[in-house]
Design an enzyme around this catalytic site. Sequence first.
Site, PDB file in Angstrom:
ATOM      1  N   GLU A   1       7.029 -14.956 -20.198  1.00  0.00           N
ATOM      2  CA  GLU A   1       6.698 -13.554 -20.484  1.00  0.00           C
ATOM      3  C   GLU A   1       5.216 -13.355 -20.772  1.00  0.00           C
ATOM      4  OE1 GLU A   1       7.131 -15.111 -24.668  1.00  0.00           O
ATOM      5  OE2 GLU A   1       7.943 -15.568 -22.683  1.00  0.00           O
TER       6      GLU A   1
ATOM      7  N   CYS B   1      11.845 -20.455 -25.304  1.00  0.00           N
ATOM      8  CA  CYS B   1      11.356 -21.139 -26.497  1.00  0.00           C
ATOM      9  C   CYS B   1      12.483 -21.338 -27.521  1.00  0.00           C
ATOM     10  CB  CYS B   1      10.163 -20.399 -27.084  1.00  0.00           C
ATOM     11  SG  CYS B   1       9.233 -21.361 -28.297  1.00  0.00           S
TER      12      CYS B   1
ATOM     13  N   HIS C   1       6.723 -20.079 -22.117  1.00  0.00           N
ATOM     14  CA  HIS C   1       6.788 -18.620 -22.258  1.00  0.00           C
ATOM     15  C   HIS C   1       6.383 -17.896 -20.971  1.00  0.00           C
ATOM     16  CE1 HIS C   1       7.490 -18.180 -26.646  1.00  0.00           C
ATOM     17  NE2 HIS C   1       6.959 -19.393 -26.682  1.00  0.00           N
TER      18      HIS C   1
END
Length: 232
Positions: free
Chosen positions: A211, A108, A209
Site C-alpha cells: 500500500e 504486515c 507494505h
Amino acid sequence: MKNPIIGIVPLYDEYKDSYWMLPGYMTCLEDNGAVPIMLPLTTNDKTIGELIDICDGFLFSGGHDVNPRLYNEKKNADCQNICIKRDEMEKILFNKVIEKDKPILGICRGLQIINVLLGGNLYQDLGNELGILHKQKPPYDKSFHKVDIIKDTPLYDILNKDKIDVNSCHHQAVKELSNRLKVMAVSEDKVIEGAYMKDKKFVLAVQWHPEFNYKKEETSVKIIKEFINKCK
C-alpha cells in the site's frame, strides 16, 4: 458488474481513543477498481456477520503488535503496544471469513495475526531474538531488502519472479508457521515474508507494505489487483 466492496480492519489510537486509517490502504484498492470501507472495531458477533455479508473481501492491515497470549507466551519487554479488542475482533472476523471462503489479503501484522490465529507463533522482536533489522526509516515507498519467491505458490504465479525488492516496517515476524499455511516468500536472512492457505479461494499475506509503494512498484500493483479480482 459492480466494483467489489473490501472491508479493511481499522487501526486504533489508544491515546486519542479513535479508529483511524492510513490512506494507502484505501487508495491502493480504490485506484485499482474496488470500493474500500473501514470496518468498525467491534467484537459483536452479529455485526461482524452482517459486515461479512456486505463485503466481498477483507484486508487485514498492519499496526499493533499481536498479544503473545494468543500464542501462549508471556509479553516481554520488546513487545510493544497491543490492542486486545483488535485481536479479539480479528479472531472473530477471520474465522467467519474463512468459513465463508471470502478472499483475504494480509499486510504486515495481517500475516502475523493470521499465522497466530491458525496456531503459529511469532518472534516478539527480531532485533533481540535474531539480531535482524527489518524496520526502515521513512519514506516507506523505498525498497529495503530482497525476498525470494518460492515457485509453485500463488505469489510466484502472480509475479512470475524468483526475487523482488520490498519495503519493510516491522520488528515482529513469523517464527513457527501454522501447519495450515504454506510459505511463499522468504527474506535473504531467512525470515518468512509471505504465506497462504492452500485450501481456500484466496488467503494470502505478505510482511511488506504494497500500500506504500503500489504507485511505483509493479509487483505491489499485481498483488493488489489479484486480490481485487478474486473479490469479484
